[in-house]
Motif scaffolding. Structure first.
Motif, short mmCIF file in Angstrom:
data_model
loop_
_atom_site.label_atom_id
_atom_site.label_comp_id
_atom_site.label_asym_id
_atom_site.label_seq_id
_atom_site.Cartn_x
_atom_site.Cartn_y
_atom_site.Cartn_z
N PHE A 221 -5.18 22.68 -8.71
CA PHE A 221 -5.24 21.33 -8.21
C PHE A 221 -6.64 20.67 -7.96
O PHE A 221 -6.90 19.67 -7.77
CB PHE A 221 -4.51 21.62 -7.02
CG PHE A 221 -2.96 21.33 -6.84
CD1 PHE A 221 -2.50 20.15 -6.74
CD2 PHE A 221 -2.19 22.49 -7.15
CE1 PHE A 221 -0.84 19.93 -6.72
CE2 PHE A 221 -0.81 22.47 -6.96
CZ PHE A 221 -0.29 21.24 -7.04
N SER A 222 -7.60 21.50 -8.08
CA SER A 222 -9.03 21.36 -7.94
C SER A 222 -9.42 20.18 -8.91
O SER A 222 -9.07 20.41 -10.09
CB SER A 222 -9.90 22.65 -7.63
OG SER A 222 -9.92 23.17 -8.91
N ARG A 223 -10.41 19.55 -8.75
CA ARG A 223 -11.40 18.69 -9.63
C ARG A 223 -12.65 19.62 -9.97
O ARG A 223 -13.25 19.25 -10.96
CB ARG A 223 -11.90 17.50 -8.89
CG ARG A 223 -10.54 16.43 -9.06
CD ARG A 223 -10.91 15.02 -9.00
NE ARG A 223 -11.67 14.60 -7.90
CZ ARG A 223 -11.05 14.23 -6.71
NH1 ARG A 223 -9.65 13.82 -6.88
NH2 ARG A 223 -11.59 13.99 -5.78
N ARG A 224 -13.04 20.27 -8.97
CA ARG A 224 -14.08 21.28 -9.45
C ARG A 224 -13.75 22.58 -8.88
O ARG A 224 -13.36 22.79 -7.83
CB ARG A 224 -15.36 20.82 -8.52
CG ARG A 224 -16.51 21.30 -8.96
CD ARG A 224 -17.75 20.64 -8.36
NE ARG A 224 -18.92 21.59 -8.20
CZ ARG A 224 -20.09 21.05 -7.50
NH1 ARG A 224 -19.91 20.39 -6.59
NH2 ARG A 224 -21.04 22.05 -7.58
N LEU A 225 -14.07 23.61 -9.73
CA LEU A 225 -13.83 24.88 -9.19
C LEU A 225 -15.13 25.92 -9.22
O LEU A 225 -15.79 25.89 -10.42
CB LEU A 225 -12.74 25.69 -10.47
CG LEU A 225 -12.34 27.02 -10.17
CD1 LEU A 225 -11.54 27.32 -8.93
CD2 LEU A 225 -11.41 27.34 -11.54
N ILE A 226 -15.29 26.33 -8.16
CA ILE A 226 -16.59 27.38 -8.03
C ILE A 226 -16.14 28.54 -7.74
O ILE A 226 -15.22 28.70 -7.03
CB ILE A 226 -17.40 26.67 -6.93
CG1 ILE A 226 -17.80 25.23 -7.21
CG2 ILE A 226 -18.53 27.69 -6.70
CD1 ILE A 226 -18.52 24.64 -5.94
N THR A 227 -16.54 29.50 -8.72
CA THR A 227 -16.08 30.89 -8.39
C THR A 227 -17.22 31.57 -8.07
O THR A 227 -18.50 31.62 -8.43
CB THR A 227 -15.68 31.52 -9.88
OG1 THR A 227 -15.08 30.48 -10.53
CG2 THR A 227 -15.11 32.85 -9.74
#
Lengths: 409, 229
Positions: free
Chosen positions: B210-216
């Motif tokens: 669902f995210s627009r930006r994924l930070i791992t």
């Protein structure tokens, strides 16, 4: 803290209080029981003390007494006085209520069989009404008619000791103004009952005019007893009388009966100690309850802070909870105490211990007296110290670090 | 570009007795306004720590954190409370609703602390509860609501006072997949309709989508940062 936020804190506090109904109910019960015991015991002690004081005042003490300076140490016929016109005028002014002059000297009363040392009291029968116990105490025969009534009133116990009875004759013997033995025969016209019994054995009453003639003291008297409108505040009346009494000694009842005042002070201290002991027991329960409530809600307090509630609001919320507990406990405790005192309106009959009680001057029937000051003292002590005791749990609640509190399992 | 969150060289070390744990190392991050960011990574990777630092619930050991123009690493307790009250919203894994308040009262809680008038509060709470699908359940207490419903109340509470940023720490962890999906749709809706920046953490693939930006994150470091559409 904004006033507008009080409803929120009050709602939270009230609802949290009833999250654990049983625990809160037990705490409220403990608080109510403590307050009930404080107020009820105070009313019993106060009632008993009031009875003691009233009794002593009616037992010829009055609210104040006027004597010749040397009379209190040596109550002999030599230490008599004639009221000056200024004193007579002061006695007829407000705030003096009832008053009466008495002849009061040591004497010996003898029947055909026995004799006993007594205090002869020459009274104005009308003046004693509202001033002393004697007008209401005659239980057989009659009361004296006038200062010149030739009759004598004898205590029931003394009559038994002298083996005499109503209508029989006795002889009174004392020292007159000229240091001569003065004696006179009297018919016993009335038998009186008194509490304590020592009043029955220690006093005989005759008309004041008769006593003055017997002792050859003219219109002079030994004492004037005075009633003021308020026994707790006789100072104004005493000051007025002192100004008019010249060289005479004017003493309020507190000086005449120092032991009674001391007893009252001791009772006050005992009550305070009782209040402190009961409160200490309650305080442990209160602090424990609040600490448990605070520890259980650690996450919530963390959440409140995370949502932006200032720590002082959390402190306020816990204090409000404590205040509510205290108020509910106080209301119930006071109501129960009031109901208890009301149900004991007819008195507590301790006549089974009458002899022992009389030795310490306590009546066998105690009528509890609910004093507003005692009720206020109990409530103020519990409320003030209760809130102070709650400060620690409240402070603990406000000191949680949000992240630690929220993540605590 | 206007940024809601800026992290510069943020590190966090937890110390207990003689043991030190490096929870975050040199985090540099800029999150623009209205973004919908997911922090992912395994347990212990530092997701929750980073969210707590951004939310002012904890202090970094070193580095700078700016939220909505305010340096949260420098603010005192009172100022942090004010910041959280007026500019941040929180959604927690275990809902963290106030159990003695009804759904409506929970939603009104923050507004009440903000000093919003009763009529306005009530109106806003009613509207937002309707928007999150809880129409008719306003007067239920948390214990009378399902997990999904409780989390919706938490979302309504976080969003109702129009914060700049909502931080959601594993908001779907206690929900089944269907409810989790519904909740994420709701968060996306809130992000778009209410103009609020969202940062949420998860290790659920469905939620990440669902995210627009994924930070791992991994072992306290950002190992991947990518835009998704």
């Amino acid at each position: 803290m904004r006033l507008a936020d009080l409803p929120l804190l009050t709602t939270l506090a009230w609802r949290n209080l009833w999250r654990h109904t049983r625990r809160t109910a037990v705490m409220v019960f403990a608080l109510a029981l403590g307050v009930w015991s404080m107020v009820t015991l105070a009313s019993l002690v106060r009632g008993s003390m009031e009875q003691q004081i009233t009794k002593e005042i009616l037992n010829l003490t009055g609210h104040a007494q006027i004597h010749a300076r040397a009379y209190p140490d040596d109550p002999a016929v030599a230490h008599r006085f004639r009221p000056a016109p200024a004193l007579d005028q002061a006695l007829r002014q407000s705030p003096i209520g009832a008053w009466s002059a008495r002849v009061r000297v040591p004497a010996v009363v003898s029947s055909e069989r026995e004799s006993a040392g007594v205090m002869l009291v020459g009274i104005d029968p009308a003046g004693e009404r509202g001033l002393s116990f004697i007008p209401q105490a005659v239980t057989a025969g009659r009361y004296l008619d006038s200062p010149d009534d030739p009759g004598l009133l004898l205590g029931r116990k003394l009559a038994e000791q002298l083996e005499t009875a109503l209508g029989r004759r006795v002889v009174l013997m004392s020292q007159d103004a000229g240091d001569q033995i003065a004696d006179r025969g009297f018919r016993v016209v009335g038998i009186f009952d008194a509490d304590p019994q020592a009043m029955e054995t220690g006093y005989v009453f005759i008309g004041r005019g008769i006593a003055q003639r017997m002792l050859k003291i003219g219109a002079e008297v030994s004492e004037i007893a005075v009633m003021t409108p308020d026994r707790k505040r006789p100072q104004a009346a005493v000051a007025g009388l002192r100004a008019a009494a010249g060289d005479l000694d004017v003493a309020p009842w507190t000086e005449v009966q120092p032991l009674l005042v001391l007893t009252e002070k001791i009772n006050n201290v005992v009550l305070l100690i009782w209040f402190a002991v009961v409160f200490a027991a309650m305080a442990f329960g209160l602090v424990n309850t609040l600490l448990m409530a605070v520890f259980e809600r650690t996450r919530e307090f963390g959440l409140f802070q995370a949502l932006g509630m200032p720590p002082r609001y959390i402190l306020g919320q816990v204090l409000i909870e404590s205040l509510m507990l205290l108020v509910v406990g106080l209301v119930l405790g006071n109501a129960a105490a009031w109901a208890t005192v009301a149900s004991l309106k007819g008195g507590i009959d301790l006549s089974a211990f009458a002899e022992g009680l009389e030795m310490v001057g306590v009546s066998p029937v105690i009528y509890p007296a609910l004093a507003g000051s005692d009720m206020a003292a109990a409530n103020i002590i519990v409320m003030t110290l209760g809130v102070l005791a709650s400060l620690y749990p409240a402070w603990r609640a406000s000191r949680y670090v949000p992240v630690e509190a929220i993540t605590r399992v | 570009m206007e940024h809601t969150v800026i992290c510069r060289n943020v590190s966090k070390i937890y110390r207990q007795d003689a043991v030190s744990v490096q929870a975050l190392t040199d985090i540099n991050l800029e999150i623009p306004r209205l973004d919908f960011v997911c922090l992912s990574g395994p347990s212990g990777s530092g997701k929750s720590t980073l969210l707590n630092l951004i939310g002012g619930l904890d202090k970094p050991t070193s580095g700078e954190i700016t939220v909505d123009g305010a340096r949260v690493d420098l603010l005192d307790k009172g100022a942090l409370a004010k910041l959280r009250l007026h500019r941040l919203g929180f959604v927690f894994q275990s809902y963290n609703l106030i159990p003695v308040l009804t759904a409506r009262e929970n939603v009104e809680f923050v507004m009440q602390l903000q000093g919003v008038r009763a009529v306005e509060r009530s109106e806003k709470a009613r509207d937002i509860l309707k928007e999150v699908g809880l129409d008719g359940l306003e007067d239920r207490r948390p214990g009378e609501l399902s997990g999904g419903q409780q989390q919706r109340v938490a979302v309504a509470r976080a969003i109702v006072s129009q914060p700049s940023l909502v931080l959601a720490d594993e908001p779907t962890a206690n929900l089944d997949s269907k409810t989790a999906e519904n909740l994420m749709q709701l968060l996306r809706h809130m992000n778009r309709e209410h103009g609020v920046t969202f940062i949420f953490s998860t290790h659920d693939r469905l939620v990440m989508d669902f995210s627009r930006r994924l930070i791992t994150l991994h072992d306290g470091r950002i190992v991947d940062d990518r835009k998704r559409e």
